[in-house]
Design a protein around this motif. Structure first.
Motif, mmCIF file in Angstrom:
data_model
loop_
_atom_site.group_PDB
_atom_site.id
_atom_site.type_symbol
_atom_site.label_atom_id
_atom_site.label_comp_id
_atom_site.label_asym_id
_atom_site.label_seq_id
_atom_site.Cartn_x
_atom_site.Cartn_y
_atom_site.Cartn_z
ATOM 1 N N VAL A 26 3.669 13.003 10.251
ATOM 2 C CA VAL A 26 3.695 12.003 9.696
ATOM 3 C C VAL A 26 2.771 11.486 8.621
ATOM 4 O O VAL A 26 2.072 11.941 8.783
ATOM 5 C CB VAL A 26 3.545 10.315 10.422
ATOM 6 N N ILE A 27 3.714 11.427 7.473
ATOM 7 C CA ILE A 27 2.491 11.386 6.306
ATOM 8 C C ILE A 27 2.740 9.159 5.599
ATOM 9 O O ILE A 27 3.717 9.032 6.268
ATOM 10 C CB ILE A 27 3.624 11.410 5.268
ATOM 11 N N GLY A 28 1.664 8.909 6.559
ATOM 12 C CA GLY A 28 1.508 7.603 5.997
ATOM 13 C C GLY A 28 1.758 7.059 5.574
ATOM 14 O O GLY A 28 1.803 7.605 3.311
ATOM 15 N N THR A 29 2.468 5.640 4.860
ATOM 16 C CA THR A 29 2.238 4.581 3.589
ATOM 17 C C THR A 29 1.227 4.492 3.144
ATOM 18 O O THR A 29 -0.177 3.983 3.564
ATOM 19 C CB THR A 29 3.099 3.542 4.069
ATOM 20 N N PRO A 30 0.585 5.252 1.820
ATOM 21 C CA PRO A 30 0.340 4.880 1.009
ATOM 22 C C PRO A 30 -0.567 3.127 0.821
ATOM 23 O O PRO A 30 -0.148 2.640 0.358
ATOM 24 C CB PRO A 30 -0.322 5.366 -0.581
ATOM 25 N N GLN A 31 -1.975 2.416 1.391
ATOM 26 C CA GLN A 31 -2.513 1.534 0.981
ATOM 27 C C GLN A 31 -3.646 1.152 -0.237
ATOM 28 O O GLN A 31 -4.199 1.700 -0.309
ATOM 29 C CB GLN A 31 -2.798 0.518 2.512
ATOM 30 N N LEU A 32 -2.794 1.078 -0.974
ATOM 31 C CA LEU A 32 -3.709 1.367 -2.340
ATOM 32 C C LEU A 32 -4.798 -0.416 -2.036
ATOM 33 O O LEU A 32 -4.616 -0.781 -1.176
ATOM 34 C CB LEU A 32 -2.870 0.026 -3.594
ATOM 35 N N THR A 33 -6.024 -0.083 -2.648
ATOM 36 C CA THR A 33 -7.095 -1.234 -2.699
ATOM 37 C C THR A 33 -7.199 -2.003 -3.325
ATOM 38 O O THR A 33 -6.096 -1.743 -4.903
ATOM 39 C CB THR A 33 -8.414 -0.044 -3.361
ATOM 40 N N ASP A 34 -6.873 -2.921 -2.924
ATOM 41 C CA ASP A 34 -6.448 -4.564 -3.470
ATOM 42 C C ASP A 34 -7.343 -4.998 -4.902
ATOM 43 O O ASP A 34 -7.413 -5.597 -5.117
ATOM 44 C CB ASP A 34 -6.645 -5.523 -1.974
ATOM 45 N N SER A 35 -9.010 -4.849 -5.035
ATOM 46 C CA SER A 35 -9.629 -5.213 -5.657
ATOM 47 C C SER A 35 -10.440 -3.983 -5.849
ATOM 48 O O SER A 35 -10.817 -3.005 -5.505
ATOM 49 C CB SER A 35 -10.547 -6.880 -4.631
ATOM 50 N N VAL A 67 0.634 -2.714 -4.086
ATOM 51 C CA VAL A 67 0.040 -2.853 -3.136
ATOM 52 C C VAL A 67 1.047 -3.396 -2.105
ATOM 53 O O VAL A 67 1.866 -3.047 -1.128
ATOM 54 C CB VAL A 67 -1.505 -3.740 -2.689
ATOM 55 N N LYS A 68 1.915 -4.913 -2.253
ATOM 56 C CA LYS A 68 2.568 -5.620 -1.374
ATOM 57 C C LYS A 68 4.275 -4.412 -1.893
ATOM 58 O O LYS A 68 5.077 -4.179 -0.551
ATOM 59 C CB LYS A 68 2.907 -6.706 -2.664
ATOM 60 N N THR A 69 4.353 -3.946 -2.970
ATOM 61 C CA THR A 69 5.331 -2.893 -2.947
ATOM 62 C C THR A 69 5.206 -1.317 -2.197
ATOM 63 O O THR A 69 5.832 -1.849 -1.115
ATOM 64 C CB THR A 69 5.945 -2.608 -4.397
ATOM 65 N N ILE A 70 4.122 -1.217 -1.807
ATOM 66 C CA ILE A 70 4.420 0.506 -1.532
ATOM 67 C C ILE A 70 3.979 0.311 -0.219
ATOM 68 O O ILE A 70 4.507 0.614 0.483
ATOM 69 C CB ILE A 70 2.926 1.271 -1.947
ATOM 70 N N SER A 71 3.117 -0.776 0.415
ATOM 71 C CA SER A 71 3.101 -1.115 1.741
ATOM 72 C C SER A 71 3.972 -1.226 2.689
ATOM 73 O O SER A 71 4.199 -1.306 3.486
ATOM 74 C CB SER A 71 2.179 -2.162 2.304
ATOM 75 N N SER A 72 5.341 -2.142 2.387
ATOM 76 C CA SER A 72 6.810 -2.087 2.769
ATOM 77 C C SER A 72 7.484 -0.803 3.318
ATOM 78 O O SER A 72 8.534 -0.711 3.629
ATOM 79 C CB SER A 72 7.937 -3.013 2.302
ATOM 80 N N GLN A 73 7.687 0.321 1.825
ATOM 81 C CA GLN A 73 8.031 1.211 2.420
ATOM 82 C C GLN A 73 7.616 2.033 3.838
ATOM 83 O O GLN A 73 6.318 2.067 4.670
ATOM 84 C CB GLN A 73 7.456 2.491 1.438
ATOM 85 N N PRO A 74 8.558 2.387 4.845
ATOM 86 C CA PRO A 74 8.639 2.992 5.697
ATOM 87 C C PRO A 74 7.363 4.721 6.020
ATOM 88 O O PRO A 74 7.490 5.306 3.982
ATOM 89 C CB PRO A 74 9.981 3.563 6.744
ATOM 90 N N PRO A 75 6.666 5.426 6.521
ATOM 91 C CA PRO A 75 6.053 6.713 6.417
ATOM 92 C C PRO A 75 7.037 7.980 6.823
ATOM 93 O O PRO A 75 8.456 7.223 7.161
ATOM 94 C CB PRO A 75 5.617 6.275 7.958
ATOM 95 N N ILE A 76 6.530 8.748 5.969
ATOM 96 C CA ILE A 76 7.428 9.760 5.454
ATOM 97 C C ILE A 76 7.958 10.684 6.419
ATOM 98 O O ILE A 76 6.257 11.020 7.335
ATOM 99 C CB ILE A 76 7.505 10.897 4.320
#
Length: 322
Positions: free
Chosen positions: A225-234, A268-277
């Motif tokens: 499983v490749i997790g969904t990247p969580q971008l740094t919010d600040s 961040v809001k866009t990418i975090s909503s994507q499922p993991p691979i």
């Protein structure tokens, strides 16, 4: 005096010199007290009355003797219990000191990637001492202790070294390597958490395990499983930086930085909503085994293929605190 020997069989603690009649016949099924007392008075007269003090004295003596017999084992009992209680904390204290010394010896080793021969010998000696004091000789029969998330603190498994060394020469850092065991579902998840300048992500493997012996489990990997990247919010930018010996003020870039932060928040809001691979694992190397040689509520020591050793600490343990 036949009634004397019969009367003496009664439980003397509940008798008094002038017991009420209702007490004497309250339990006729246990012993027929009433007829014996009546017959004794008719046949012996005053003799029965004079014999009562004897019964009382005998009861007192028997009570004393019985009391001493009861007190003796009670007196001996706590002494043994106290000795055991004193010995147990002492043993636990020694184990804790060994665990603390082992964790301290990992300092600067980067989970075993950078360790000299002297430190390696010290670590192996402490591991051997802990294994000799293993409080859980059959770990697979104590699945409740195995259950949960374990953080890798040290390993001699060379297969992880390329992963650890990659973070040394790049902006990507290995934040955490962990193993999560679900003892009810008999599943294992191995996970590596990466962090970079703008994002964090994880790569995991999901597996099933089977108990093969009191210490050994067989692990069958099923998927990655490749997790969904969580971008740094600040993004934190320093007020100034030094470049080629000169200090450069960054206050002029405050507007650009603010714009980047807003953009990063939206991403961040866009990418975090994507499922993991997820991808299946199906090859000859999809199985492995682990032998747990030490286990308690804080530390787990396991040995795997090729004699490699893994030291893991339970998530939330005080041993993880610096």
């Amino acid at each position: 005096m036949a009634f004397v020997s019969q009367f003496s069989q009664l439980p003397c603690r509940t008798l008094s010199l002038n017991p009420p009649q209702t007490q004497l016949i309250s339990k006729p099924l246990i012993f027929p007290i009433g007829p014996i007392v009546a017959g004794a008075r008719a046949a012996a007269g005053k003799l029965a009355i004079s014999a009562r003090p004897v019964f009382k004295v005998r009861a007192v003596e028997n009570d004393d003797e019985r009391g001493e017999e009861k007190k003796r084992p009670y007196a001996d009992g706590p002494a043994v219990a106290v000795a055991e209680e004193e010995e147990k904390p002492l043993e636990q204290s020694e184990i804790y000191k060994l665990k603390k010394a082992l964790v301290d010896s990992f300092y600067g080793t980067d989970r075993g990637l950078r360790v000299n021969s002297e430190t390696r010998a010290e670590i192996l000696e402490l591991i051997a001492q802990l294994e000799a004091k293993n409080p859980t000789p059959a770990p697979t029969e104590a699945l409740s202790l195995l259950n949960g998330k374990w953080i890798l603190a040290y390993t001699s498994f060379s297969g992880l070294f390329p992963l650890l060394s990659r973070s040394t020469f790049s902006l990507v850092k290995v934040e955490e390597i962990s193993q999560t065991i679900d003892s009810e579902g008999f599943t294992v998840q191995n996970s590596v958490l990466f962090s970079g300048p703008l994002a964090t992500t994880s790569i995991s493997t999901n597996a099933k395990f089977e108990v093969r012996s009191p210490q050994r489990v067989q692990i069958m990997f099923e998927e990655g499983v490749i997790g969904t990247p969580q971008l740094t919010d600040s993004i934190v930018i320093p007020e100034n930086v030094e470049f080629l010996g000169q200090k450069i003020e960054l206050s002029a870039f405050s507007g650009i930085i603010s714009s980047i932060q807003d953009t990063a928040s939206n991403v961040v809001k866009t990418i975090s909503s994507q499922p993991p691979i997820k991808f299946p694992i199906s090859n000859a190397k999809a199985e492995s085994w682990l032998l747990t040689t030490y286990l308690d509520e804080d530390v787990r020591i396991s040995r795997g293929d090729g004699g490699s050793v893994f030291v893991l600490i339970k998530e939330g343990s005080a041993l993880l605190s610096p």
